[in-house]
Design an enzyme around this catalytic site. Structure first.
Site, short mmCIF file in Angstrom:
data_model
loop_
_atom_site.label_atom_id
_atom_site.label_comp_id
_atom_site.label_asym_id
_atom_site.label_seq_id
_atom_site.Cartn_x
_atom_site.Cartn_y
_atom_site.Cartn_z
N GLU A 352 -52.88 -65.46 11.92
CA GLU A 352 -53.15 -64.26 12.28
C GLU A 352 -54.70 -63.88 12.27
OE1 GLU A 352 -50.87 -62.33 8.45
OE2 GLU A 352 -49.95 -63.86 9.78
N SER A 353 -55.47 -64.65 11.23
CA SER A 353 -56.62 -64.62 11.10
C SER A 353 -57.50 -65.10 12.52
CB SER A 353 -57.17 -65.32 9.93
OG SER A 353 -56.79 -66.55 9.95
#
Length: 554
Positions: A352-353
């Site tokens: 998700e980063s």
């Protein structure tokens, strides 16, 4: 205007931390970038608190972050520990973070009502900076409807102070017969950002960083009208104007007001690494099986292997590599198992980063990856997730009930927040929840193709009713038709209209004694329950690659 004159115009932006931070007024809304230690301006954060202890100002700050700017013992957690020890309540008046999990002290302070505490999912938070920067009132999303984030079910407040103050809120709006949540919060007035290099004009590049983060969107939100604020960026070095190529500028100089050069020890790439060129994307290492040491065959690897087999089925079905998201904890191990099995090329693994490809780190370094081939900003990455552009996701769980509702992270004495869970769970068309069947102290191993439970966990995770709903399958199905599995080391459940159906049990497991006895509800069971693949429970490779090559006729 000459090159020298343009350079001169930006020279005044490079100042000391105290000179920059002294401009922050009491009661300000301060936005801080950071995904754990990645893109966290650790030096600015700690110097801001030091300035407060020295002068008593700035005080009563409302802190907002795109994720969590720190890890245990560093960043925000280090400040929280000192505040708690001193009994210092004047520094922070409120916080809005998607994740508090790295700070037990912050969670304790929230429970003890030290300040207002709110939470949103990471994707909502990242979008919100972009929307505020565009002059819009907030983020409109289907994510969160009929879950803990729904204002009718308590909303995003984590304690009573937040519920009474209501500075962060959600509103239910109906559009074309569907309900949406409008997420709103105070506009940031100060941005504490991080980059690698700034030039004399204030242009910022991020060549040494492990992610792109949300720094541009935070800077935009701070600068948006009607109340224009100011941005401070922490960097490792200052270069002459013209040394950063235009396409490498992550934040244009006119959006940056102050540049602070940080000491190296306050500017690591991650929690455990100063600088790794594989993490910054400058070196891509071939992901051969020899690259990854085999994981021990414990319950965590057993679960990761079962998830990998499910993803391999999806590859064969689609006839192409699939885009997947792997959450923190056990799901992140799926990438390691894929490399062990030499099938990483069939799965475009994302976290998700922002990184695509490579092997994700676990623990406090989660968010970084070894040898990613691409990196998106966090808002762009979550567009992939919420829009259902990915093919599958594997996420952890804390509790599951008979209807398939999932609590990923919140208990009365534990308030980590949703992280990226809510958006990813809502958007993924194929969703594989992955976690231990029970929790607590346990000793579970694989022996000769079967599961052996030497010591059972004393905490039940399959419960009558979850404490807080962070994934509601009924609402998610309205948003996105989903195939949902709940995968543990001893049993696999499928979500159906009537609830959870038990579809597999591990070899060596007694259905009544090892599964049903440790559930607070009886799952749907029809006929014979299948046995989990014995390959999962053997030390040798599962030979998934051969199956995929045959299915795809490689």
């Amino acid at each position: 205007m000459s090159f020298e004159e343009i350079s001169y115009l930006g020279l005044g932006k490079t100042v000391t931390a105290e000179e920059a931070l002294a401009n922050i007024k009491d009661g300000s809304v301060v936005a801080i970038s950071g995904f754990n230690m990645a893109m966290t301006p650790e030096y600015l954060v700690e110097e801001l608190y030091r300035l407060y202890l020295k002068t008593g100002h700035p005080r009563d700050l409302f802190i907002i972050s795109d994720t969590f700017p720190g890890v245990p013992g560093r960043g925000i957690d280090r400040i929280a520990e000192d505040m708690y020890r001193r009994g210092e309540e004047g520094f922070i008046s409120g916080m809005l973070l998607p994740f508090y999990g790295w700070s037990r002290t912050l969670q304790k302070m929230i429970i003890e009502e030290w300040f207002e505490a709110y939470t949103w999912s990471i994707g909502i938070m990242a979008y919100w900076f972009r929307e505020v920067g565009s002059g819009r009132p907030g983020v409109l999303s289907r994510v969160g409807v009929n879950t803990f984030l729904d204002p009718r079910l308590g909303g995003c407040a984590l304690n009573e102070k937040a519920r009474k103050a209501g500075r962060v809120r959600g509103r239910i709006l109906e559009i074309d017969g569907r309900e949406y949540i409008l997420y709103q919060a105070p506009k940031p007035e100060v941005g504490l950002l991080r980059g690698s290099t700034a030039d004399e004009k204030g242009n910022v590049s991020i060549e040494d960083e492990g992610i792109q983060g949300t720094i541009l969107n935070i800077a935009q939100a701070v600068k948006a009208r009607p109340r224009r604020g100011f941005n401070i960026v922490q960097v490792l070095r200052v270069a002459r104007f013209g040394n950063i190529r235009a396409k490498n500028v992550a934040v244009p100089g006119p959006l940056i007001d102050y540049v602070v050069v940080a000491p190296r020890e306050k500017h690591w790439q991650g929690a455990s690494m100063d600088m790794d060129r594989r993490v910054s994307g400058e070196i891509i290492t071939p992901l051969s099986p020899a690259f990854a040491e085999p994981l021990p065959l414990d319950h965590r690897k057993i679960i990761a292997r079962r998830v990998l087999l499910e993803m391999a089925k999806l590859v064969a079905k689609e006839g192409r590599p699939i885009i997947v998201n792997l959450g923190v904890g056990i799901p992140s191990l799926v990438a390691h198992v894929a490399v062990e099995e030499d099938v990483a090329e069939y799965m475009e693994i994302t976290i998700e980063s922002g990184p695509w490809g490579g092997i994700p780190f676990t623990g406090p370094d989660f968010g970084l990856a070894i040898s990613p081939y691409a990196m998106l900003s966090i808002p762009d990455q979550f567009t992939i997730y919420e829009g259902g552009i990915l093919d599958a996701a594997s996420l952890g769980f804390l509790q599951v009930d008979r209807e398939g509702n999932v609590n990923s992270s919140i208990l009365p004495d534990r308030l980590p927040g949703p992280g990226g869970f809510s958006v990813i769970a809502a958007g993924s068309p194929n969703l594989y929840f992955a976690g231990g069947f029970t929790a607590g102290k346990r000793d579970i191993v694989a022996e000769e193709g079967r599961l052996v439970i030497r010591r059972e966990g004393d905490i039940r995770k399959f419960v009558r009713s979850v404490y807080k709903i962070l994934y509601n399958p009924r609402s998610a199905m309205e948003y996105n038709d989903q195939e949902v599995l709940y995968i543990t080391e001893r049993a696999v459940f499928r979500l159906e209209s009537g609830g959870l159906r038990l579809v597999e049990v591990a070899p060596g497991v007694d259905l009544e004694k090892d599964v049903l006895r440790h559930m607070e509800f009886t799952p749907l069971i029809t006929g014979r329950v299948e046995e989990m693949d014995k390959r999962i429970f053997r030390e040798r490779k599962m030979e998934v690659k051969k199956e995929l090559e045959k299915a795809l006729r490689v």
